[in-house]
Structures are given as C-alpha cells and as structure tokens.
Design a protein around this motif. Structure first.
Motif, PDB file in Angstrom:
ATOM      1  N   ARG A  98       0.835  -1.208   0.000  1.00 49.73           N
ATOM      2  CA  ARG A  98       0.000   0.000   0.000  1.00 49.73           C
ATOM      3  C   ARG A  98       0.870   1.259   0.000  1.00 49.73           C
ATOM      4  O   ARG A  98       0.568   2.237  -0.696  1.00 49.73           O
ATOM      5  N   ALA A  99       1.963   1.248   0.764  1.00 54.16           N
ATOM      6  CA  ALA A  99       2.854   2.406   0.807  1.00 54.16           C
ATOM      7  C   ALA A  99       3.462   2.659  -0.571  1.00 54.16           C
ATOM      8  O   ALA A  99       3.546   3.811  -1.030  1.00 54.16           O
ATOM      9  N   ALA A 100       3.892   1.588  -1.245  1.00 53.96           N
ATOM     10  CA  ALA A 100       4.466   1.741  -2.585  1.00 53.96           C
ATOM     11  C   ALA A 100       3.416   2.234  -3.571  1.00 53.96           C
ATOM     12  O   ALA A 100       3.696   3.088  -4.428  1.00 53.96           O
ATOM     13  N   TYR A 101       2.208   1.711  -3.452  1.00 57.31           N
ATOM     14  CA  TYR A 101       1.090   2.124  -4.303  1.00 57.31           C
ATOM     15  C   TYR A 101       0.846   3.629  -4.162  1.00 57.31           C
ATOM     16  O   TYR A 101       0.714   4.355  -5.152  1.00 57.31           O
ATOM     17  N   ASP A 102       0.815   4.101  -2.920  1.00 56.83           N
ATOM     18  CA  ASP A 102       0.608   5.531  -2.676  1.00 56.83           C
ATOM     19  C   ASP A 102       1.782   6.363  -3.186  1.00 56.83           C
ATOM     20  O   ASP A 102       1.592   7.480  -3.673  1.00 56.83           O
ATOM     21  N   THR A 103       2.995   5.814  -3.072  1.00 53.86           N
ATOM     22  CA  THR A 103       4.175   6.523  -3.577  1.00 53.86           C
ATOM     23  C   THR A 103       4.058   6.737  -5.083  1.00 53.86           C
ATOM     24  O   THR A 103       4.431   7.791  -5.604  1.00 53.86           O
ATOM     25  N   ILE A 104       3.507   5.750  -5.773  1.00 54.08           N
ATOM     26  CA  ILE A 104       3.341   5.858  -7.224  1.00 54.08           C
ATOM     27  C   ILE A 104       2.219   6.820  -7.575  1.00 54.08           C
ATOM     28  O   ILE A 104       2.414   7.779  -8.331  1.00 54.08           O
ATOM     29  N   TYR A 105       1.020   6.574  -7.036  1.00 56.33           N
ATOM     30  CA  TYR A 105      -0.158   7.274  -7.521  1.00 56.33           C
ATOM     31  C   TYR A 105      -0.471   8.573  -6.788  1.00 56.33           C
ATOM     32  O   TYR A 105      -1.154   9.435  -7.332  1.00 56.33           O
ATOM     33  N   GLU A 106       0.008   8.717  -5.590  1.00 55.00           N
ATOM     34  CA  GLU A 106      -0.241   9.957  -4.854  1.00 55.00           C
ATOM     35  C   GLU A 106       0.930  10.945  -5.004  1.00 55.00           C
ATOM     36  O   GLU A 106       0.713  12.151  -5.100  1.00 55.00           O
ATOM     37  N   ARG A 107       2.156  10.416  -5.018  1.00 52.88           N
ATOM     38  CA  ARG A 107       3.325  11.303  -5.053  1.00 52.88           C
ATOM     39  C   ARG A 107       4.111  11.233  -6.357  1.00 52.88           C
ATOM     40  O   ARG A 107       5.029  12.026  -6.569  1.00 52.88           O
ATOM     41  N   ASN A 108       3.787  10.268  -7.209  1.00 56.53           N
ATOM     42  CA  ASN A 108       4.484  10.109  -8.491  1.00 56.53           C
ATOM     43  C   ASN A 108       5.992  10.002  -8.331  1.00 56.53           C
ATOM     44  O   ASN A 108       6.759  10.433  -9.191  1.00 56.53           O
ATOM     45  N   ASP A 109       6.418   9.392  -7.225  1.00 56.75           N
ATOM     46  CA  ASP A 109       7.848   9.200  -6.960  1.00 56.75           C
ATOM     47  C   ASP A 109       8.197   7.763  -7.351  1.00 56.75           C
ATOM     48  O   ASP A 109       8.236   6.863  -6.522  1.00 56.75           O
ATOM     49  N   TYR A 110       8.451   7.573  -8.631  1.00 52.09           N
ATOM     50  CA  TYR A 110       8.588   6.227  -9.174  1.00 52.09           C
ATOM     51  C   TYR A 110       9.871   5.538  -8.720  1.00 52.09           C
ATOM     52  O   TYR A 110       9.871   4.329  -8.478  1.00 52.09           O
ATOM     53  N   ALA A 111      10.949   6.287  -8.599  1.00 55.03           N
ATOM     54  CA  ALA A 111      12.209   5.683  -8.147  1.00 55.03           C
ATOM     55  C   ALA A 111      12.070   5.155  -6.721  1.00 55.03           C
ATOM     56  O   ALA A 111      12.516   4.044  -6.408  1.00 55.03           O
ATOM     57  N   ALA A 112      11.440   5.938  -5.851  1.00 54.46           N
ATOM     58  CA  ALA A 112      11.232   5.489  -4.475  1.00 54.46           C
ATOM     59  C   ALA A 112      10.306   4.281  -4.437  1.00 54.46           C
ATOM     60  O   ALA A 112      10.503   3.342  -3.647  1.00 54.46           O
ATOM     61  N   ALA A 113       9.288   4.282  -5.299  1.00 53.50           N
ATOM     62  CA  ALA A 113       8.341   3.161  -5.336  1.00 53.50           C
ATOM     63  C   ALA A 113       9.028   1.868  -5.753  1.00 53.50           C
ATOM     64  O   ALA A 113       8.743   0.800  -5.198  1.00 53.50           O
ATOM     65  N   ILE A 114       9.937   1.955  -6.712  1.00 51.46           N
ATOM     66  CA  ILE A 114      10.673   0.759  -7.146  1.00 51.46           C
ATOM     67  C   ILE A 114      11.441   0.164  -5.971  1.00 51.46           C
ATOM     68  O   ILE A 114      11.405  -1.046  -5.741  1.00 51.46           O
ATOM     69  N   ALA A 115      12.126   1.019  -5.222  1.00 50.90           N
ATOM     70  CA  ALA A 115      12.874   0.542  -4.057  1.00 50.90           C
ATOM     71  C   ALA A 115      11.937  -0.085  -3.027  1.00 50.90           C
ATOM     72  O   ALA A 115      12.240  -1.136  -2.450  1.00 50.90           O
ATOM     73  N   GLN A 116      10.781   0.535  -2.800  1.00 48.94           N
ATOM     74  CA  GLN A 116       9.817  -0.001  -1.841  1.00 48.94           C
ATOM     75  C   GLN A 116       9.289  -1.362  -2.290  1.00 48.94           C
ATOM     76  O   GLN A 116       9.199  -2.301  -1.490  1.00 48.94           O
ATOM     77  N   LEU A 117       8.952  -1.475  -3.564  1.00 52.10           N
ATOM     78  CA  LEU A 117       8.399  -2.727  -4.083  1.00 52.10           C
ATOM     79  C   LEU A 117       9.427  -3.857  -4.038  1.00 52.10           C
ATOM     80  O   LEU A 117       9.105  -4.988  -3.659  1.00 52.10           O
ATOM     81  N   LYS A 118      10.664  -3.546  -4.402  1.00 53.07           N
ATOM     82  CA  LYS A 118      11.704  -4.574  -4.374  1.00 53.07           C
ATOM     83  C   LYS A 118      12.006  -5.024  -2.946  1.00 53.07           C
ATOM     84  O   LYS A 118      12.355  -6.193  -2.710  1.00 53.07           O
ATOM     85  N   SER A 119      11.856  -4.108  -1.991  1.00 51.25           N
ATOM     86  CA  SER A 119      12.148  -4.460  -0.593  1.00 51.25           C
ATOM     87  C   SER A 119      11.112  -5.413   0.006  1.00 51.25           C
ATOM     88  O   SER A 119      11.342  -6.001   1.058  1.00 51.25           O
ATOM     89  N   LEU A 120       9.978  -5.592  -0.685  1.00 52.47           N
ATOM     90  CA  LEU A 120       8.932  -6.477  -0.172  1.00 52.47           C
ATOM     91  C   LEU A 120       9.334  -7.953  -0.260  1.00 52.47           C
ATOM     92  O   LEU A 120       8.763  -8.798   0.419  1.00 52.47           O
ATOM     93  N   GLY A 121      10.302  -8.252  -1.129  1.00 54.74           N
ATOM     94  CA  GLY A 121      10.770  -9.630  -1.244  1.00 54.74           C
ATOM     95  C   GLY A 121       9.846 -10.534  -2.042  1.00 54.74           C
ATOM     96  O   GLY A 121       9.913 -11.754  -1.926  1.00 54.74           O
ATOM     97  N   HIS A 122       8.978  -9.950  -2.875  1.00 53.29           N
ATOM     98  CA  HIS A 122       8.062 -10.740  -3.704  1.00 53.29           C
ATOM     99  C   HIS A 122       8.111 -10.247  -5.144  1.00 53.29           C
ATOM    100  O   HIS A 122       7.081  -9.971  -5.758  1.00 53.29           O
ATOM    101  N   ASP A 123       9.316 -10.153  -5.686  1.00 54.37           N
ATOM    102  CA  ASP A 123       9.489  -9.645  -7.044  1.00 54.37           C
ATOM    103  C   ASP A 123       8.761 -10.478  -8.087  1.00 54.37           C
ATOM    104  O   ASP A 123       8.434  -9.970  -9.163  1.00 54.37           O
ATOM    105  N   ASP A 124       8.535 -11.759  -7.795  1.00 56.34           N
ATOM    106  CA  ASP A 124       7.899 -12.629  -8.771  1.00 56.34           C
ATOM    107  C   ASP A 124       6.380 -12.644  -8.653  1.00 56.34           C
ATOM    108  O   ASP A 124       5.709 -13.345  -9.419  1.00 56.34           O
ATOM    109  N   HIS A 125       5.829 -11.903  -7.703  1.00 53.41           N
ATOM    110  CA  HIS A 125       4.375 -11.779  -7.661  1.00 53.41           C
ATOM    111  C   HIS A 125       3.965 -10.865  -8.812  1.00 53.41           C
ATOM    112  O   HIS A 125       4.532  -9.776  -8.976  1.00 53.41           O
TER     113      HIS A 125
END
Length: 204
Positions: free
Chosen positions: A88-115
């Motif tokens: 949810r935090a990464a989702y908000d980073t993308i769609y609320e703040r348009n901070d795509y670089a930060a969102a990539i880091a957040q998503l990768k840190s979840l440990g589910h890259d293959d989802h």
C-alpha cells in the motif's frame, strides 16, 4: 418408531462428520485455471489502474485462480499484514506522489518480485521514468508468473504504443479480450489509447 429414531441419529452423525471434513470446510474443490485470469484469492488483484486508481484492494469479480509459476508458500506470505502495508505504501508513492524511483525501491524491498502485481508495478514505475528496457524486463517477469495477468497485458500494451509498436499493442488488446472480455476496464483503457492518433502523448 424406535428404528426411525435410530435412522435419525445415524443421519445426524453422518451430517456432522461431513460438515467437519477438511474438504467441506475448505469450500470444496473450486478454483482452477479454466480460461484463467487474476487470482480470486489474491487481495491485491485489481488494486491499481493506469486510469484513476482506487486506493483499495478490490477483488476482480467473476475471475478464476491462476497460480502458475508461483512458489508453494507465496500466497500465504502475500496475505501477511506487513506485506500489505508495504504494498500500500508503494502504491501511494506511485499514484499519490508520483515518486517512481522510491516506489521501485519499496516494491523490491517487499521480497516478492515474482508476484505479478508487484512485478507489474515495478515495470510501470520504470516506464514512467522512461527506462523502457527495465520496464520490459519487469512486465515480462509479471507475465511469466501469471500469463493471464490482465493488468500487465494492459500496461505492457501501453508500453508498446509508446514505443511505436501498434501491432503489438493490438495483440495485447486481443489477449485482454480473451481473458476478461471487451467490457473490462483494462480492455477499454488500451482500446481508447489505440484510438488516439499515432504520436499522441499518453497520460497513462
């Protein structure tokens, strides 16, 4: 009369045993991949859109599960509250703040890259940053995890349009139609983008 009571007791015992069986408690043998699309047990399915995203995680109605390519323990960990909060935090980073670089880091840190939902959002973020090569890698990773992931077909179709690959975008539109029909949001979104004159800047 006594024999009738015995039959009733026996029937009641059988019904109780049936109701307590694991197969019945689990809801039977439903699911499966017939015609496949987004997993109906995935709370993050349909959680985002290239249009105006909803800040919730609705299930996509009328779909069946496709679990190809997923590791056996993946689904239970995806339901973990910590994962949901991070997603949810990464989702908000993308769609609320348009901070795509930060969102990539957040998503990768979840440990589910293959989802597929995670990989698709990473691909979307790279596309918004203009890194089409990395975006392609992640879209294809999402489709490897779930070949019927309709949102990835939509996002990747927009990627194709931005790269001038109209024929490929049409192929993606056909894939979406085969998964969820022509009335679903993903089909309508990509079809609308295809209707725009070539060279039109996409806002997706």
């Amino acid at each position: 009369m006594f024999s009738g009571m015995i039959r009733l007791v026996a029937l009641g015992t059988f019904a109780a045993a049936l109701l307590s069986s694991p197969a019945f408690a689990a809801g039977g043998g439903g699911g499966g991949g017939g015609g496949g699309s987004i997993s109906s047990t995935d709370p993050y399915a349909g959680a985002y859109s290239d249009q105006k995203p909803q800040p919730t995680y609705p299930k996509r109605p009328g779909t069946k599960a496709t679990q190809k390519g997923k590791k056996p323990g993946n689904q239970s960990s995806i339901g973990d509250p910590a994962f949901a909060a991070g997603y949810r935090a990464a989702y908000d980073t993308i769609y609320e703040r348009n901070d795509y670089a930060a969102a990539i880091a957040q998503l990768k840190s979840l440990g589910h890259d293959d989802h597929p939902n995670v990989a698709n959002l990473i691909g979307y973020s790279y596309r918004k940053l203009g890194d089409y090569e990395q975006s392609k890698v992640w879209y294809e990773r999402a489709l490897q995890a779930d070949p019927n992931h309709v949102l990835t077909w939509q996002y990747y179709g927009l990627w194709q349009l931005e790269r001038g690959n109209r024929e490929q975008a049409l192929y993606h539109l056909g894939r979406i139609a085969s998964i969820c029909g022509t009335d679903c949001e993903e089909y309508r979104s990509l079809a609308a983008a295809l209707d725009k004159p070539t060279g039109t800047a996409l806002v997706y």
